[in-house]
Design a protein around this motif. Sequence first.
Motif, PDB file in Angstrom:
ATOM      1  N   ALA A 114      18.240  26.082  25.724  1.00  0.00           N
ATOM      2  CA  ALA A 114      17.107  27.311  25.430  1.00  0.00           C
ATOM      3  C   ALA A 114      17.869  28.568  25.736  1.00  0.00           C
ATOM      4  CB  ALA A 114      16.096  27.222  26.234  1.00  0.00           C
ATOM      5  N   ASN A 115      18.631  28.594  26.528  1.00  0.00           N
ATOM      6  CA  ASN A 115      19.412  29.795  26.968  1.00  0.00           C
ATOM      7  C   ASN A 115      20.776  30.069  25.949  1.00  0.00           C
ATOM      8  OD1 ASN A 115      20.110  32.079  29.130  1.00  0.00           O
ATOM      9  ND2 ASN A 115      22.190  31.116  29.215  1.00  0.00           N
ATOM     10  N   ALA A 116      21.284  29.082  25.527  1.00  0.00           N
ATOM     11  CA  ALA A 116      22.443  29.314  24.520  1.00  0.00           C
ATOM     12  C   ALA A 116      21.906  29.485  23.086  1.00  0.00           C
ATOM     13  CB  ALA A 116      23.090  27.745  24.674  1.00  0.00           C
ATOM     14  N   LEU A 117      20.770  29.141  22.692  1.00  0.00           N
ATOM     15  CA  LEU A 117      19.993  29.327  21.456  1.00  0.00           C
ATOM     16  C   LEU A 117      19.601  30.767  21.367  1.00  0.00           C
ATOM     17  CD1 LEU A 117      18.666  25.686  20.576  1.00  0.00           C
ATOM     18  CD2 LEU A 117      20.597  26.893  19.430  1.00  0.00           C
ATOM     19  N   ALA A 118      19.058  31.357  22.471  1.00  0.00           N
ATOM     20  CA  ALA A 118      18.234  32.659  22.357  1.00  0.00           C
ATOM     21  C   ALA A 118      18.994  33.800  21.536  1.00  0.00           C
ATOM     22  CB  ALA A 118      18.021  33.026  24.015  1.00  0.00           C
ATOM     23  N   PRO A 119      20.183  33.999  21.758  1.00  0.00           N
ATOM     24  CA  PRO A 119      20.823  34.979  21.001  1.00  0.00           C
ATOM     25  C   PRO A 119      20.849  34.933  19.661  1.00  0.00           C
ATOM     26  CG  PRO A 119      22.041  34.515  23.051  1.00  0.00           C
ATOM     27  CD  PRO A 119      21.148  33.544  22.944  1.00  0.00           C
ATOM     28  N   ARG A 120      20.965  33.419  19.217  1.00  0.00           N
ATOM     29  CA  ARG A 120      20.845  33.331  17.743  1.00  0.00           C
ATOM     30  C   ARG A 120      19.685  33.530  17.007  1.00  0.00           C
ATOM     31  NH1 ARG A 120      24.466  27.731  17.453  1.00  0.00           N
ATOM     32  NH2 ARG A 120      26.015  28.223  18.924  1.00  0.00           N
ATOM     33  N   PHE A 121      18.523  33.622  17.673  1.00  0.00           N
ATOM     34  CA  PHE A 121      17.284  34.059  17.210  1.00  0.00           C
ATOM     35  C   PHE A 121      16.782  35.344  17.539  1.00  0.00           C
ATOM     36  CE2 PHE A 121      17.538  29.495  16.785  1.00  0.00           C
ATOM     37  CZ  PHE A 121      16.701  29.108  15.937  1.00  0.00           C
ATOM     38  N   GLY A 122      17.556  36.267  18.023  1.00  0.00           N
ATOM     39  CA  GLY A 122      17.163  37.500  18.101  1.00  0.00           C
ATOM     40  C   GLY A 122      17.069  37.787  19.727  1.00  0.00           C
ATOM     41  N   GLY A 123      16.981  36.787  20.734  1.00  0.00           N
ATOM     42  CA  GLY A 123      16.495  37.068  21.884  1.00  0.00           C
ATOM     43  C   GLY A 123      17.715  37.275  22.843  1.00  0.00           C
ATOM     44  N   GLN A 124      17.317  37.153  24.212  1.00  0.00           N
ATOM     45  CA  GLN A 124      18.202  37.378  25.155  1.00  0.00           C
ATOM     46  C   GLN A 124      18.664  36.238  25.886  1.00  0.00           C
ATOM     47  OE1 GLN A 124      16.846  40.560  27.762  1.00  0.00           O
ATOM     48  NE2 GLN A 124      16.608  41.990  25.921  1.00  0.00           N
ATOM     49  N   ALA A 125      19.813  36.006  26.327  1.00  0.00           N
ATOM     50  CA  ALA A 125      20.223  34.906  27.120  1.00  0.00           C
ATOM     51  C   ALA A 125      20.297  35.075  28.569  1.00  0.00           C
ATOM     52  CB  ALA A 125      21.743  34.407  26.892  1.00  0.00           C
ATOM     53  N   GLN A 126      19.076  34.483  29.366  1.00  0.00           N
ATOM     54  CA  GLN A 126      18.917  34.823  30.807  1.00  0.00           C
ATOM     55  C   GLN A 126      18.443  33.161  31.102  1.00  0.00           C
ATOM     56  OE1 GLN A 126      16.525  38.453  31.886  1.00  0.00           O
ATOM     57  NE2 GLN A 126      15.959  38.494  29.774  1.00  0.00           N
ATOM     58  N   LEU A 127      19.512  32.600  31.845  1.00  0.00           N
ATOM     59  CA  LEU A 127      19.295  31.270  32.282  1.00  0.00           C
ATOM     60  C   LEU A 127      18.191  31.144  33.258  1.00  0.00           C
ATOM     61  CD1 LEU A 127      20.171  28.556  32.260  1.00  0.00           C
ATOM     62  CD2 LEU A 127      21.883  29.076  34.182  1.00  0.00           C
ATOM     63  N   PRO A 128      17.982  32.157  34.332  1.00  0.00           N
ATOM     64  CA  PRO A 128      16.783  31.951  35.040  1.00  0.00           C
ATOM     65  C   PRO A 128      15.423  31.977  34.574  1.00  0.00           C
ATOM     66  CG  PRO A 128      18.156  33.291  36.074  1.00  0.00           C
ATOM     67  CD  PRO A 128      18.669  33.265  34.839  1.00  0.00           C
ATOM     68  N   ARG A 129      15.434  32.673  33.188  1.00  0.00           N
ATOM     69  CA  ARG A 129      14.264  32.941  32.490  1.00  0.00           C
ATOM     70  C   ARG A 129      13.992  31.422  31.552  1.00  0.00           C
ATOM     71  NH1 ARG A 129      11.082  36.127  35.027  1.00  0.00           N
ATOM     72  NH2 ARG A 129      11.679  38.285  34.737  1.00  0.00           N
ATOM     73  N   ALA A 130      15.317  31.004  31.113  1.00  0.00           N
ATOM     74  CA  ALA A 130      15.128  29.677  30.385  1.00  0.00           C
ATOM     75  C   ALA A 130      14.598  28.707  30.909  1.00  0.00           C
ATOM     76  CB  ALA A 130      16.501  29.487  29.847  1.00  0.00           C
ATOM     77  N   PHE A 131      15.263  28.449  32.391  1.00  0.00           N
ATOM     78  CA  PHE A 131      14.880  27.631  33.188  1.00  0.00           C
ATOM     79  C   PHE A 131      13.191  27.662  33.422  1.00  0.00           C
ATOM     80  CE2 PHE A 131      14.035  25.285  37.338  1.00  0.00           C
ATOM     81  CZ  PHE A 131      14.801  24.058  36.995  1.00  0.00           C
ATOM     82  N   GLN A 132      12.689  28.696  33.667  1.00  0.00           N
ATOM     83  CA  GLN A 132      11.252  28.953  33.821  1.00  0.00           C
ATOM     84  C   GLN A 132      10.613  28.470  32.569  1.00  0.00           C
ATOM     85  OE1 GLN A 132      11.281  33.026  34.800  1.00  0.00           O
ATOM     86  NE2 GLN A 132      10.884  32.836  36.861  1.00  0.00           N
ATOM     87  N   LEU A 133      11.123  28.761  31.517  1.00  0.00           N
ATOM     88  CA  LEU A 133      10.343  28.493  30.353  1.00  0.00           C
ATOM     89  C   LEU A 133      10.155  27.163  30.049  1.00  0.00           C
ATOM     90  CD1 LEU A 133       9.344  29.495  27.405  1.00  0.00           C
ATOM     91  CD2 LEU A 133      11.804  28.822  26.608  1.00  0.00           C
ATOM     92  N   ILE A 134      11.223  26.192  30.401  1.00  0.00           N
ATOM     93  CA  ILE A 134      11.186  24.846  30.294  1.00  0.00           C
ATOM     94  C   ILE A 134      10.317  24.223  31.403  1.00  0.00           C
ATOM     95  CG2 ILE A 134      12.699  22.675  29.923  1.00  0.00           C
ATOM     96  CD1 ILE A 134      12.731  24.617  27.732  1.00  0.00           C
ATOM     97  N   ALA A 135      10.748  24.569  32.724  1.00  0.00           N
ATOM     98  CA  ALA A 135      10.130  24.001  33.814  1.00  0.00           C
ATOM     99  C   ALA A 135       8.514  24.279  33.726  1.00  0.00           C
ATOM    100  CB  ALA A 135      10.558  24.526  34.969  1.00  0.00           C
ATOM    101  N   TYR A 136       8.084  25.347  33.624  1.00  0.00           N
ATOM    102  CA  TYR A 136       6.616  25.652  33.483  1.00  0.00           C
ATOM    103  C   TYR A 136       6.024  25.394  32.171  1.00  0.00           C
ATOM    104  CZ  TYR A 136       7.384  28.792  37.602  1.00  0.00           C
ATOM    105  OH  TYR A 136       7.538  29.363  38.769  1.00  0.00           O
ATOM    106  N   GLY A 137       6.762  25.420  31.018  1.00  0.00           N
ATOM    107  CA  GLY A 137       6.297  24.837  29.748  1.00  0.00           C
ATOM    108  C   GLY A 137       5.947  23.316  29.564  1.00  0.00           C
TER     109      GLY A 137
END
Length: 437
Positions: A114-137
């Motif tokens: 999720a962190n690696a793909l974010a910039p390719r879709f116009g987002g921001q690479a932030q590993l702690p946020r990506a971890f929250q996205l998956i863990a809570y999601g």
Amino acid sequence: MNSPEDTFSTTAGPAPAGAAMAHGLLDRVLAILLRPGEAWLQIEREDLPITRVVASYLLILAAIPAVAGFIGTSVVGIGAFGLSVRVPVVQGLVGMVVGYGMSLVMVFVMALVANALAPRFGGQAQLPRAFQLIAYGATAGWLGGVFSAVPALAMLGVLAALYSVYLIYRGVPTLMRVPQERAVGYTAAVIACGIVAALLVGLATSFVTPRPGGLGGLGGLGAPGTLGGASSVKLPGVNITVPGTDIHIDTAKVESASRRMEEAQARGDTQAAGKAMGDMMSAALGGKGAAPLAPEALRALLPTSLGAMPRTAVEARSDAAMGVQFTNVSAQYSEGERLIEVRMQDIGAVPALAIGMASWSRSTLDSETADEVERVYRRDGVAYKESYRKDGTSASLVMLLPNGVLLEGSGNLPMDDLRAALQAVPVGQVAALKRAS
């Protein structure tokens, strides 16, 4: 009442901290499931390191499917009508520990993706946020794992896990800063990579993790007629190839149902909220799909006897949950102490449901220990999975037919005897059944 942010950052003594943690955990779970929009905004305002998310949330929820799976396979057992095939306790414990560990690993892998793909879709690479996205999601999937304690209800856990896909989608714009119009494509890309990773992890752990009768794992079954091929996940603005899926998600319907659910909850209308959730799940799963095979059609093909073993019990049912329907029939055959259960499940009516029901069908396997044998192979368009103990005390044979019917026979007898008995089942007629469009 403490907010999740307050309780997750508490530094009080052991007893108060433990109570606050439990209270905060429950609040967070309910918020994510019922009010995902508000929950993701709250999570975005928190500044929790990955280690805190792991300790206060992930380690607890990830244990639910692991423990429930052990109970279902080694305590309750697989079967019905009094016939129960159990995984040996030691093997079950090993599977529980390995499965728990691999679940945690998968969260880290998915977060990296999720962190690696974010910039390719116009987002921001932030590993702690990506971890929250998956863990809570993944909350819905973790909680749905409780159904593994009763193997007959395991497919409900699959539906709960699929709801997590929608939860992740709702959190993408908030946490990863991906524009709303590209959130669907980003979510699809993350889930596509996750499916591939899950298949690889499942293959790596298949020798130590018990996977009874076709109910475990992720990935594997495409739409009827495309079994074993690679088709596409078709979403607005994106076309991603994923092995064995053919899912068409109408995001407008998902969003509309989600708004209706939140509005109904706000005014306390539980009946309308439940209906909206069903509509949302149906849309998130790619629609209701074809009508499931009628229970009576499958029941009519259950033989009255398997050789010298008469049929002693039969059950046919059609269930509906979260916007989808599925059919299940089963029968017991017995002679003296010998018991065989034959079960037929129509898992092909909803392709998204089938993703989680037959991961084994896309691989081949030939595993043998001093006590047990497990094989997975294909023949004439049918996927087979057979497992048995060499002492002849238990055997299971599962067939995934091209029309999406999962046919399983299991019993407390040698594999050769089980194969011979199942010849009485008209497999060709079962495979020829067609659904109404």
